[in-house]
Design an enzyme around this catalytic site. Structure first.
Site, short mmCIF file in Angstrom:
data_model
loop_
_atom_site.label_atom_id
_atom_site.label_comp_id
_atom_site.label_asym_id
_atom_site.label_seq_id
_atom_site.Cartn_x
_atom_site.Cartn_y
_atom_site.Cartn_z
N LYS A 106 0.82 -1.21 0.00
CA LYS A 106 0.00 0.00 0.00
C LYS A 106 0.86 1.26 0.00
CE LYS A 106 -4.21 -2.14 1.12
NZ LYS A 106 -3.76 -3.49 1.48
C1 LIG Z 1 -4.41 -4.61 0.92
C2 LIG Z 1 -3.64 -5.88 0.81
C3 LIG Z 1 -3.99 -6.89 -0.10
C4 LIG Z 1 -5.21 -6.80 -0.99
O1 LIG Z 1 -5.09 -5.81 -1.99
P1 LIG Z 1 -6.41 -5.28 -2.76
O2 LIG Z 1 -5.94 -4.12 -3.54
O3 LIG Z 1 -7.38 -4.88 -1.68
O4 LIG Z 1 -6.92 -6.40 -3.59
C5 LIG Z 1 -3.18 -8.01 -0.19
N1 LIG Z 1 -2.12 -8.17 0.62
C6 LIG Z 1 -1.74 -7.21 1.50
C7 LIG Z 1 -0.56 -7.47 2.37
C8 LIG Z 1 -2.48 -6.04 1.64
O5 LIG Z 1 -2.12 -5.11 2.53
#
Ligand SMILES: *Cc1c(COP(=O)(O)O)cnc(C)c1O
Length: 467
Positions: free
Chosen positions: A110
Site C-alpha cells: 500500500k
Molecule cells: C491490501 C492488501 C492486499 C489486498 O489488496 P487489494 O488491492 O485490496 O486487492 C493483499 N495483501 C496485503 C498485504 C495487503 O495489505
C-alpha cells in the site's frame, strides 16, 4: 484526460479533481474517459528509466492537468526512501519471480500508491489553498500506510479509526508510535465494521463533511489505482529485459480488487500481459465470481478472520471498474447490476463469464491456511527466502497457472515481519527485527480511545480538525 463515473452521472473531471473524492457524486467510481494506449516503441524507450522516471511517464498519461516537472518532483519525493531500484525482482523456486512491492515504510504494497498520493494531495491542496481532514477505518495495512504517507503534511490531518485490541502488536506500533501532530489514532471500542460504520455515517452527512473538509484515501481512490499501474510496467520491463517484448503473467493476492485492477488497466493500455491470476484466501467471493460469473458479497458476520488478514474482504469495492469494462462501458448496465445486488444480494453475469479469461485474461484460485503454511515452508526449504502469508497465497495459486515460456511474476504484497506469528507456525523461525523496527516496537504510543459512538467521534474531529 478527463474522468467519468462508472454510473454515468458525473460531469467529467480532470485528474487532480478526482483524487480528493471518494465515490463519484452518483455513487459510482471514477474511470478514465478512455484508457491511454502505450505502443511497443514507447514501451521499449522506457527500459532504461529509473522507477520515479517511469512513474512520471505512466502517471503523466492520466494526470494531464499536472505539469510534467511537478509530477517528476512528486514521484522522486514519493520513492526517495525506498531502495535504489524501488521494486526489486527476485526469482524463487518453480520458475516464479517475486515482485518486491513492500520496500516502503510500512512493509506492505500500500506504500507504493499511498506515498505518491501523499505528495499529490499536498500539491493539489496548495494550489487550491485548501485543507483536508482524512477520516478512515483500518484493520491494519491501509491505516499505517496512510499515516506514514501523510505525517507532517501541513494541509492534511488524518483521523484513523481502528478496532481496540484487534490489531497485532506490530500493526499497533506502526500506527501508534507516530507522534506527528496531524496524525490522530482513534481506538474504537468495537470491531472493524463498527469503525467502518462510523466513517460511513460521517461521510454520508454532507453538511458536516463540507464544514470540516472531510476526505478519504480508501482503496477506490483513483490516484492509488493509477500509481499501482506503474509497477506492472516496471516489473514487465525488468522481467523481459534479456528477452525482448514477450508476454508475462502476474499473480496478485487480492481483497478489494484494487491491486489487480491496476494490472488490468496496464494490460488494456497495451502492456503484454497474458494472464492476471487472482489469488483469494478463504474469503473467496472474487474466486467464486471469476469461476461462475455470479457476484455475491458476504456479510461481515460471514467474513472469516484468516492468517492473511489484509485479504479478509467480502465486498470488493473496486470490482465495479472491471464490470464497467465487461459491459462495454455501458453505465446503465452497471446501474442495473448494482440495483440487482441491492434487491437480491447478488448479480449474475454468468453469460459473460467465458470472456473473463478469453478476453480479459483473468483467472483465479483460493488458498487456505494450510496452503499458506505449506507454501511458506516449501519456498523456505527450496530457497531460504521467507515470504509473508499474503504473498504465499499468491505463490500457491501462481503454481497452478504456470505456463511454458511465460514468465510468472508474483506480487509480494507484504514483508513477513508484519506477520511473525504465522511465520513461526509455518517454519518455526522467530524473525529478527531490524534496529529501526525494534525501536518502533518500543516507542511510546499515541492513541485516543473512544466509545463506538458517532457523537463522540464528531466532537473529537471538531476539536482537532484543520480549518
Ligand atoms: C491490501 C492488501 C492486499 C489486498 O489488496 P487489494 O488491492 O485490496 O486487492 C493483499 N495483501 C496485503 C498485504 C495487503 O495489505
Amino acid at each position: 484526460m478527463q474522468f467519468i463515473s462508472t454510473r454515468g452521472g458525473m460531469t467529467p473531471l480532470p485528474y487532480s479533481e478526482t483524487l480528493l473524492e471518494g465515490l463519484a457524486t452518483d455513487g459510482g467510481l471514477a474511470v478514465p474517459e478512455e484508457l491511454p494506449h502505450v505502443d511497443a516503441g514507447t514501451l521499449a524507450s522506457w527500459r532504461r528509466l529509473s522507477y520515479p522516471e517511469l512513474a512520471t511517464e505512466v502517471l503523466g498519461l492520466f494526470a494531464t492537468d499536472i505539469p510534467r516537472e511537478d509530477l517528476a518532483r512528486m514521484t522522486a519525493a514519493a520513492y526517495a526512501d525506498f531502495p535504489a531500484d524501488v521494486v526489486p525482482l527476485r526469482p524463487i523456486d518453480g520458475g516464479l519471480t517475486l515482485v518486491g512491492l513492500s520496500e516502503g515504510p510500512t512493509l506492505a504494497f500500500k506504500d507504493m500508491a499511498m506515498q505518491f498520493l501523499g505528495q499529490v494531495m499536498e500539491y493539489v491542496l496548495e494550489r487550491k489553498d485548501g485543507v483536508l481532514n482524512i477520516v478512515g477505518a483500518t484493520s491494519g495495512d491501509t491505516g499505517s500506510a496512510a499515516e506514514h504517507a501523510l505525517r507532517g503534511k501541513e494541509r492534511v490531518a488524518v483521523f484513523m479509526l481502528s478496532p481496540q485490541g484487534r490489531m497485532s502488536a506490530f500493526q499497533r506500533a506502526q500506527m501508534y508510535s507516530l507522534a506527528d501532530e496531524n496524525v490522530h489514532n482513534i481506538a474504537i471500542e468495537g470491531v472493524f465494521d463498527d469503525c467502518q460504520n462510523l466513517v460511513k455515517a460521517l461521510a454520508g452527512d454532507v453538511p458536516f463533511k463540507r464544514t470540516w473538509s472531510l476526505g478519504a484515501v480508501n482503496s477506490i481512490n483513483l490516484a492509488r489505482i493509477t500509481a499501482q499501474v506503474v509497477y506492472y510496467f516496471w516489473a514487465w520491463l525488468r522481467a523481459t529485459d534479456a528477452m525482448g517484448p514477450t508476454e508475462v503473467s502476474f499473480t496478485v493476492p487480492s481483497g478489494n480488487f484494487g491491486n489487480i485492477l491496476s494490472g488490468f488497466w496496464a494490460k488494456r493500455m497495451g502492456l503484454p500481459v497474458r494472464r492476471l491470476v487472482l489469488a483469494a484466501n478463504e474469503n473467496n467471493v472474487l474466486d467464486e465470481f471469476f469461476r461462475t460469473g455470479v457476484y455475491r458479497p458476504r456479510s461481515a458476520a460471514d467474513t472469516l478472520a484468516t492468517s492473511s488478514p489484509s485479504m479478509d474482504i467480502s465486498k470488493a469495492s473496486n470490482l465495479e471498474r472491471f464490470i464497467y469494462a465487461v459491459v462495454g462501458r455501458d453505465a446503465s448496465r452497471v446501474v442495473d447490476l448494482w440495483a440487482d445486488l441491492d434487491r437480491q444480494g447478488f448479480f449474475d453475469l454468468s453469460a459473460e463469464q467465458p470472456r473473463f479469461e478469453s478476453e480479459f485474461g483473468i483467472v483465479s484460485g483460493t488458498s487456505t491456511h494450510a496452503d499458506r503454511l505449506e507454501t511458506i515452508k516449501a519456498v523456505h526449504d527450496a530457497t531460504g527466502e521467507i515470504i509473508d502469508p499474503h504473498t504465499a497465497d499468491g505463490v500457491r495459486i501462481a503454481r497452478e497457472h504456470v505456463e511454458d515460456g511465460v514468465p510468472m511474476l508474483v506480487l509480494e504484497t507484504a514483508k513477513p515481519q508484519k506477520f511473525a506469528e504465522t511465520i513461526a507456525e509455518a517454519i518455526g523461525v522467530e524473525l529478527d527485527y531490524s534496529p529501526e523496527l525494534q525501536e518502533m516496537l518500543r516507542a511510546p504510543q499515541h492513541v485516543t480511545e473512544l466509545p463506538d459512538d458517532e457523537q463522540a467521534l464528531r466532537a473529537f474531529i471538531e476539536a482537532n480538525a484543520l480549518r
